[in-house]
Structures are given as C-alpha cells and as structure tokens.
Scaffold this motif. Sequence first.
Motif, PDB file in Angstrom:
ATOM      1  N   ASN A 117      -3.484  97.010  71.115  1.00 26.06           N
ATOM      2  CA  ASN A 117      -4.577  97.754  70.496  1.00 26.06           C
ATOM      3  C   ASN A 117      -5.892  97.083  70.895  1.00 26.06           C
ATOM      4  O   ASN A 117      -6.332  96.140  70.245  1.00 26.06           O
ATOM      5  CB  ASN A 117      -4.415  97.754  68.970  1.00 26.06           C
ATOM      6  N   LYS A 156      -6.183 107.923  72.333  1.00 26.07           N
ATOM      7  CA  LYS A 156      -7.332 107.121  71.928  1.00 26.07           C
ATOM      8  C   LYS A 156      -8.051 106.538  73.145  1.00 26.07           C
ATOM      9  O   LYS A 156      -9.287 106.519  73.205  1.00 26.07           O
ATOM     10  CB  LYS A 156      -6.875 106.003  70.997  1.00 26.07           C
ATOM     11  N   ASP A 295      -2.236 102.057  63.750  1.00 23.01           N
ATOM     12  CA  ASP A 295      -2.450 102.369  65.151  1.00 23.01           C
ATOM     13  C   ASP A 295      -1.827 101.237  65.967  1.00 23.01           C
ATOM     14  O   ASP A 295      -2.131 100.067  65.739  1.00 23.01           O
ATOM     15  CB  ASP A 295      -3.948 102.425  65.473  1.00 23.01           C
ATOM     16  N   PHE A 296      -0.910 101.531  66.875  1.00 21.62           N
ATOM     17  CA  PHE A 296      -0.428 102.843  67.326  1.00 21.62           C
ATOM     18  C   PHE A 296       1.098 102.787  67.328  1.00 21.62           C
ATOM     19  O   PHE A 296       1.657 101.709  67.412  1.00 21.62           O
ATOM     20  CB  PHE A 296      -0.941 103.142  68.744  1.00 21.62           C
TER      21      PHE A 296
END
Length: 371
Positions: A117, A156, A295-296
């Motif tokens: 992330n 994203k 996430d995620f």
Amino acid sequence: MQCNKVLYIVPPSRQFAGIERVVHELSNGMSCLEKEFEIEVYYSSNYQELKNEDVKYKFNMAGCLRIRDAFFSIAKFLRINKYKLIVVAQWEMTTLVFLLTRILGLNSSVICHLHGNPWIEKSKSRINSFLYFFFKKIVAKRLVEIFCVSSSLANKMTEELGTETVPISYLPNPVRKLRKDSAHFGQKKEFVTVGRLSYQKGHDTLLRAFSKFVNLHPEARLTVVGDGPLRKYLEDLTGKLNIRDNVLFTGFVSDPSQFLSHAKYFCFPSRWEGFGLALIEALQFDLYLISTDCDFGPADIIKSDDVGVLSPVDDVDAFFNNMVKAYSDEFTGSEQRAKVVEKFSIGEVSRIHAENINRILFGLKNEISSD
C-alpha cells in the motif's frame, strides 16, 4: 539469448513470507510452462527455506538486510548480468532499480510488481515520501507496466497515476497448496490468525476484541501464528486483558497447516494490505473469514457472507460483533469458499503471468523492429 531473459528482484526482508513466497511460487510455476523467456530471481536477502524447497529456476541470494546494501549489491550484479525485462517487487525497490538501469546504461525494461500500500508506506519517513514523489512523477511513466496483486489496488493506482501514464494490470497472486491435518481438521471451534507481529497486521485490535469475546465464552481459544517486533507487547497485552491462558503464540512457522487444520475461524485484523494471501490459505481449510475491510484485498476476496464478514479498520467492537456472529451461526458456503481458492491456484496464476510477460516481450520486440 538476452531477449529471453527475465529477472525478478525481491527487496530485503528477514522472513521468507508474503512477497518472497509469491515470487518463488510464480517463478516455479512459470518454469514448468512453455514460454518464450527464462526466469531468474534475485533475492536481496538469504532464506534458509529455499534450501528445502523444490526450486525449478535459477536464483541468487545476496544476504542484504537493508535497501541501501541491496542497491549496491544489485548494481554489481547488473553490471555482469544482462536482462531484457526486470520485474521488481514494490515501488521503493522499483525506483532504485530503474535508476540503476539508467546509471549503468542498461537496455532493460522495468515492471513494478506492486504488493503493498504505497499511500501508507510513503508516510513512514521523509526518504520514503521523496522516493514515492520520484516514483510517481519520474519513474512510473518510464516503466513498461505496473502489475498489481489485487483489483482494488490496481484501481487506486490508476486513479493516482492516470490512464495515460503507464499500463496498470491486475494479476492475481499464486497461493501455495497447504495440506490439511486430517486427524484434527475442523474439529474445534477455535480462532486462528497468521501474520507478522507488526503494527500493520492489527493484532492489538484482535486481542482487544477477543478479550470481549472471552467474557461471553471463557473456553474460547485463539492461536497467533507468526513473529515480529511487537511480539512482547502483544504477549504483555494478553496479560493486561486477562486472556493469557486463552491465547497461544507459536512464533514464526513456514507452514501454518497444523494450526489452520485445528481451527474453524480465521481472523485478519490488518490495517492495510496489498492482497491478503493468508486469507486464501485459510480458505483452503474451509475456515470462515473474519476480517477488517482494509485497503487492499479483503473486500476483493470476501464478497458474500458465505465466505466471511468485514468490519472497519481498528473498530474493536465491530470485530468483536463479527466474532460473535460467526461463532453463533452454523454457516454453510463451503462450495463458495472453495471456488474462491480455485482462482488463485499456482497453475492458473502462473499461466496468467506467463501470458502477460510474453505479451510485454512481444511488444518490446516490435518496438525495436519499428525503430
């Protein structure tokens, strides 16, 4: 031939776990397929586990534990060994390897294999913040592609970089096939969690939720599989919460099959992930998933109540309520959980990755021909 050589680079780490395991399984799986390239893996650190594995690809281990040391080690390696395509795990190492290809004047194209992330990782230090700025503004547009390990991460990253910057693809992770302990499989209504004992994994949230659960069910048991910097803090926390006798810390194990076989519910309290590989490993044992909606990854896997339940990150009460709900229900849905596992088999995922590597190599060959 140079055009057929593909190098995977794995950044330094202390354990042969998520990223390391994924790259190993991918490389092993693709090595068994008919393809137009040869695979080699550069592990920045040393891993004893590889000596016990059936390795079908060529690999190097550098023995580095810091990115700085790995940078110079990789530079020395790439001066001698030439590759048409370099696939680098994580954006930090991708940025450094891309710089090396330019400093050394290499004719190598680079792919970022994104596992984590970036929006959390870039905030860890000023250096990370600068590296991510450089990755976003300079490096990304010069990569041949970005592979993301979950669809939500790919979405994203597309929002972050824009559709014109670089091709971004979702390619699933392979998940090794673990063996059930048939003597104990599914016998106990116990909870289990597997992961590094670090802030990211949210074990403190799990323990606080579990302490509330023990107030309702004093006989409840939780097994915490893994090791890490927060182990002593978490062990002390069980004492403060008066659940020391209800929680077992196993330390690091390379194969959690024994503990997954003994449980019925898998807890995944992470604050952030890139995919959530441990969730799929748990589904192989038909465990019901109790996860945060971080996430995620988890929401890409848990799409129905037959598979599991989700709660907000760091919400102790919501996680506790989902533990109560799962424990109280005689849930069905084994077939649905098995279908999720099938999507991440080593054979199927290796085929998908090999097809994409072949596609990219073919495109690079056409670019050279047109020039």
